[in-house]
Design an enzyme around this catalytic site. Structure first.
Site, short mmCIF file in Angstrom:
data_model
loop_
_atom_site.label_atom_id
_atom_site.label_comp_id
_atom_site.label_asym_id
_atom_site.label_seq_id
_atom_site.Cartn_x
_atom_site.Cartn_y
_atom_site.Cartn_z
N HIS A 99 91.48 -8.33 52.99
CA HIS A 99 91.52 -8.12 51.54
C HIS A 99 91.83 -9.44 50.84
CE1 HIS A 99 91.21 -3.76 51.35
NE2 HIS A 99 91.97 -3.71 52.43
N THR A 128 94.30 -12.89 67.01
CA THR A 128 93.88 -13.77 65.93
C THR A 128 92.95 -14.89 66.38
OG1 THR A 128 95.84 -15.16 66.25
CG2 THR A 128 96.03 -13.35 64.66
N ARG A 146 98.52 -13.89 73.16
CA ARG A 146 98.24 -15.09 73.95
C ARG A 146 97.97 -14.66 75.38
NH1 ARG A 146 102.57 -16.66 77.00
NH2 ARG A 146 104.53 -15.57 76.59
N LYS A 161 97.71 -14.00 81.75
CA LYS A 161 97.22 -13.83 83.12
C LYS A 161 95.71 -13.91 83.12
CE LYS A 161 97.35 -10.41 86.89
NZ LYS A 161 97.84 -9.08 87.29
#
Length: 198
Positions: A118, A171, A186, A189
């Site tokens: 938005h 992200t 993140r 493995k």
């Protein structure tokens, strides 16, 4: 009493399946594409169905929302869900330009995927009236698994065979055959390529 209870559950499940299959068949012509043996379980919210393409053997659980927002004169497919994908209940997929799920993707409950956010820069208007910005395509590659409550942000690619842990916010791009967790997610493995279930 146990036998009667089991029989009632059997009948209940059968009626639900029959209703969902009938509902899916009756609305299939409204989409850009709709494959064989695909089931959408009501209740479901759908907007922009002419720009939604769904492959064969796809399952979409109850409470899901598929939404393609207007994008000027663009009439191309905005949400593409490939063959064999399974989406649990209460998931949201929202697109302006393109969100694509390749074959055999698995989404747990409450996953949110969007190719836009938005706009919020205009202080004289409510955010809901400002439209969208940061429109960037999202790609979830074949065989990936997104856990419960995962959020996938605009512009992200999740690699083939990757696992995104529950409650993660993705992200940035995630490489193939990786396990990623956290907010922001993140990689923690790498999955051994070539491993078999035998």
């Amino acid at each position: 009493m146990t036998l009667l209870s089991r029989l009632m559950l059997f009948v209940y499940r059968g009626l639900l399946r029959l209703f969902a299959k009938s509902f899916s068949l009756s609305i299939s012509g409204a989409f850009a594409a709709f494959g064989k043996n695909t089931v959408l379980m009501p209740p479901i919210r759908i907007w922009g169905e002419r720009r939604i393409g769904i492959g064969a053997r796809v399952f979409l659980g109850p409470g899901c929302c598929l939404s393609v927002l207007p994008d000027g004169d663009n009439r191309s497919v905005g949400i593409s869900i490939a063959d064999g994908t399974s989406i649990a209940g209460s998931c949201v997929i929202s697109a302006v330009r393109e969100v694509r799920l390749e074959e055999d993707v698995l989404l747990a409950r409450n996953v949110y995927i969007s190719d836009h956010s938005h706009r919020y820069s205009l202080t004289d208007r409510p955010i809901k009236d400002q439209g969208v910005d940061k429109v960037r395509p999202v790609l979830i590659k074949r065989g990936a698994w997104l856990g419960q409550n995962v959020v996938v942000c605009p512009g992200v690619t999740i690699g083939a065979g990757s696992v995104i842990g529950a409650n993660s916010v993705v992200t940035v791009d995630i490489p193939e055959f990786s396990v990623a967790v956290g907010s922001p997610a993140r990689v923690v493995k790498t999955i051994a390529v070539g491993a078999t279930g035998e």
